[in-house]
Design a protein around this motif. Structure first.
Motif, PDB file in Angstrom:
ATOM      1  N   VAL A  64       4.920   9.550   2.654  1.00  0.00           N
ATOM      2  CA  VAL A  64       4.792   7.886   2.745  1.00  0.00           C
ATOM      3  C   VAL A  64       6.055   7.168   2.609  1.00  0.00           C
ATOM      4  CG1 VAL A  64       4.276   5.812   1.712  1.00  0.00           C
ATOM      5  CG2 VAL A  64       2.229   7.437   2.346  1.00  0.00           C
ATOM      6  N   HIS A  65       6.797   7.721   1.951  1.00  0.00           N
ATOM      7  CA  HIS A  65       8.738   7.583   1.698  1.00  0.00           C
ATOM      8  C   HIS A  65       9.475   7.367   2.968  1.00  0.00           C
ATOM      9  CE1 HIS A  65       8.413  11.630  -0.187  1.00  0.00           C
ATOM     10  NE2 HIS A  65       9.858  10.807   0.423  1.00  0.00           N
TER      11      HIS A  65
ATOM     12  N   ARG B 240       6.366   2.017  10.948  1.00  0.00           N
ATOM     13  CA  ARG B 240       5.359   0.687  10.303  1.00  0.00           C
ATOM     14  C   ARG B 240       4.920   0.108  10.913  1.00  0.00           C
ATOM     15  NH1 ARG B 240       8.736  -0.958   6.200  1.00  0.00           N
ATOM     16  NH2 ARG B 240       8.944  -3.317   6.839  1.00  0.00           N
TER      17      ARG B 240
ATOM     18  N   ASP C 130       1.326  -1.636   0.304  1.00  0.00           N
ATOM     19  CA  ASP C 130       0.029  -0.001   0.327  1.00  0.00           C
ATOM     20  C   ASP C 130       0.738   0.924  -0.475  1.00  0.00           C
ATOM     21  OD1 ASP C 130      -2.079  -1.796   0.085  1.00  0.00           O
ATOM     22  OD2 ASP C 130      -3.037  -0.975   1.860  1.00  0.00           O
ATOM     23  N   PHE C 131       2.240   1.165   0.664  1.00  0.00           N
ATOM     24  CA  PHE C 131       2.938   2.354   0.977  1.00  0.00           C
ATOM     25  C   PHE C 131       3.512   2.319  -0.136  1.00  0.00           C
ATOM     26  CE2 PHE C 131       3.451   1.811   5.709  1.00  0.00           C
ATOM     27  CZ  PHE C 131       2.280   2.501   6.212  1.00  0.00           C
TER      28      PHE C 131
ATOM     29  N   ILE D 257       8.005   6.690   6.324  1.00  0.00           N
ATOM     30  CA  ILE D 257       8.131   6.108   7.188  1.00  0.00           C
ATOM     31  C   ILE D 257       9.146   4.613   7.252  1.00  0.00           C
ATOM     32  CG2 ILE D 257       6.233   4.567   7.801  1.00  0.00           C
ATOM     33  CD1 ILE D 257       4.063   5.650   6.290  1.00  0.00           C
TER      34      ILE D 257
ATOM     35  N   PHE E   4       0.902  10.182   5.005  1.00  0.00           N
ATOM     36  CA  PHE E   4       0.736   9.238   5.316  1.00  0.00           C
ATOM     37  C   PHE E   4      -0.913   8.853   5.839  1.00  0.00           C
ATOM     38  CE2 PHE E   4       0.593   6.718   9.358  1.00  0.00           C
ATOM     39  CZ  PHE E   4       0.506   5.599   9.476  1.00  0.00           C
TER      40      PHE E   4
ATOM     41  N   ASN F 257       1.163   4.486  -2.821  1.00  0.00           N
ATOM     42  CA  ASN F 257       1.125   5.824  -2.558  1.00  0.00           C
ATOM     43  C   ASN F 257       2.529   6.588  -2.077  1.00  0.00           C
ATOM     44  OD1 ASN F 257      -1.727   5.896  -1.959  1.00  0.00           O
ATOM     45  ND2 ASN F 257      -1.138   4.215  -1.017  1.00  0.00           N
ATOM     46  N   LEU F 258       3.418   6.307  -2.481  1.00  0.00           N
ATOM     47  CA  LEU F 258       4.418   6.685  -1.803  1.00  0.00           C
ATOM     48  C   LEU F 258       5.008   8.295  -2.223  1.00  0.00           C
ATOM     49  CD1 LEU F 258       7.760   4.594  -3.557  1.00  0.00           C
ATOM     50  CD2 LEU F 258       7.084   4.658  -1.454  1.00  0.00           C
TER      51      LEU F 258
ATOM     52  N   SER G 213      -2.643   7.616   2.668  1.00  0.00           N
ATOM     53  CA  SER G 213      -2.769   6.150   2.349  1.00  0.00           C
ATOM     54  C   SER G 213      -2.725   5.214   2.687  1.00  0.00           C
ATOM     55  CB  SER G 213      -0.413   5.864   2.107  1.00  0.00           C
ATOM     56  OG  SER G 213      -0.494   5.905   4.056  1.00  0.00           O
TER      57      SER G 213
END
Ligand code: FAD
Length: 412
Positions: free
Chosen positions: A319-320, A327, A282-283, A322, A291, A286-287, A294
């Protein structure tokens, strides 16, 4: 043989009809102007009338005195009940988890069928008056007092229900009547009841229903109950089938001044590794997003905000950025969403009442009192209660069947 039945719920209507069918002269006394008020709202109006579980497995579904039901459940089984309704023109269908409903999806049809069954066998019905006393002499039942009138009887069946959902007519009168003639009543308490939580964020997700989730109740780290299925967030906490089922143990813990916690696993079908892989996918998709944008594929929209808050990750974080540790924190929130139980809703909101007329004072093969001859009990007024899934109605019908026949056959 004159039989008086007190209460026109499922247990009372079944008892009255069976006693009349077996030849007794039967009068049913119901305080409401309408019969089967609670029956009509069962299963959200669809009437989860029984379960297809075999009788042995069914008995295990009554944490409240299942063994006492051994006789009635074998004498009038779930299949007998389905056949009974089919013959009255109400075919039933099986759904998930063995739950059985009228094909029409209307609980009301069950009540209508029971009324025509009673009428076919000549049961006299008096509505709108409350029974206030059982009349006894030298250990024998003599009749009842209802609305200032005395109804003499050779046998009386008390089928007044428990004390939950009092607006339907079941206000616990049967407990008072039983105590008046010397019966022990195990203190009524809510069973199958929604839980109130310390966490107030639940208010923001009121009405969000989740399917295929797992709820685990713990006390001091020890698991005391666990269920898989559907649940619901409410303005005060948690409800829905699996919460109602685990509520029994939570209520017991609360009564001991313990502090139960509910742990929700929102993704129980996935192992931690599988869920982590799913999050990574999923991440990956949605990079470039933040967050908070996503998780649309993973969670219901309204649950995203509280889950993000609980995970401790900034909602605005790209997101990139995280990290693995973050996580893992999200994964822990999804699989172990912990809520602290501070109480339960009142008996008024409980689906059934645990407690009631002590089973050790009743003959399990006839439902007759061991204290007063000719006095019988049926349904929720007895100290038996089951899980969700159709078990409580089956118990009411089976005990009603046995009480009705036994009363009619008395002294034959
Ligand atoms: C919202 C809700 C949903 C439910 N859904 C399900 C379900 O889907 N499946 C399931 O198995 N169970 C379900 N239950 C539980 C089930 O409805 C009860 O266990 C069942 O109705 C008990 O039957 P009963 O005949 O013993 O008592 P009741 O249905 O409570 O009937 C008792 C009757 O006695 C009358 N009465 C009481 N006192 C007196 C008096 N003094 N004089 C004259 N009459 C009196 C009452 O007015 C009432 O009509 C549900 C309960 C609730 C509250």
């Amino acid at each position: 043989m004159h039989v008086v039945v007190i209460g026109g719920g499922p247990a009372g209507m079944m008892a009255a009809g069976q006693a009349a069918k077996a030849g007794a002269d039967v009068t049913l006394l119901e305080r409401n102007e309408r019969l089967g008020k609670k029956l009509a709202i069962t299963g959200k109006g669809r009437g989860n009338v029984t379960n297809t579980a075999d009788t042995e497995s069914m008995i295990a579904q009554y944490p409240g005195n299942g063994i006492f039901l051994y006789g009635p459940l074998y004498r009038f089984t779930n299949e007998d009940l389905r056949r009974f309704f089919l013959e009255l023109g109400v075919p039933t269908v099986e759904e998930r988890g063995g739950r059985v409903f009228p094909q029409s999806q209307r609980a009301q049809d069950l009540g209508t069928a029971l009324e025509s069954f009673m009428s076919e066998h000549g049961v006299k019905i008096c509505k709108g008056n409350r029974v206030t006393a059982l009349l006894t002499k030298a250990g024998y039942i003599q009749g009842v007092k209802c609305g200032g009138v005395t109804y003499p009887a050779d046998a009386v069946i008390v089928a007044t229900g428990g004390s939950s959902y009092p607006a339907t007519g079941s206000t616990g009168d049967g407990y008072t009547l039983a105590k008046q003639v010397g019966h022990t009543v195990v203190t009524p308490r809510p069973a199958l009841v929604p839980l109130e939580t310390v966490e107030t964020w639940v208010k923001d997700v009121t009405g969000v229903a989740l399917k295929n989730v797992e709820a685990k109740v713990t006390v001091n780290g020890r698991t005391i109950a666990e269920e898989f299925g559907e649940m619901l967030f409410t303005h005060y906490g948690l409800s829905g089938p699996i919460i109602l089922t685990v509520s029994r143990e939570a209520v017991v813990a609360l009564a001991k001044n313990q502090r139960p916690q509910v742990h929700l696993n929102l993704k129980p079908a996935l192992s931690p590794e599988q869920l982590d892989a799913r999050l990574l996918r999923d991440f990956e998709k949605n990079l470039r997003k933040q967050f908070k944008n996503s998780l649309n594929d993973l969670l219901p929209q309204r649950l995203i905000e509280p889950i993000i808050t609980l995970s401790g990750i900034s909602p605005e974080l790209p997101v990139h950025q995280i990290s693995k540790v973050q996580r893992q924190a999200l994964l822990a929130t999804l699989t172990n969403l912990t809520l602290h139980v501070k109480g339960m809703r009142s008996l008024r909101e409980a689906i059934v009442t645990a407690g009631g007329v002590a089973v050790k004072e009743l003959h399990p093969t006839t439902m007759e009192s061991k204290i007063i001859q000719g006095l019988y009990f049926a349904g929720e007024v007895i100290d038996v209660d089951g899980n969700t899934g159709g078990y409580n109605l089956q118990a009411a019908f089976s005990t009603g069947y046995v009480a009705g026949l036994s009363a009619a056959e008395r002294n034959k």
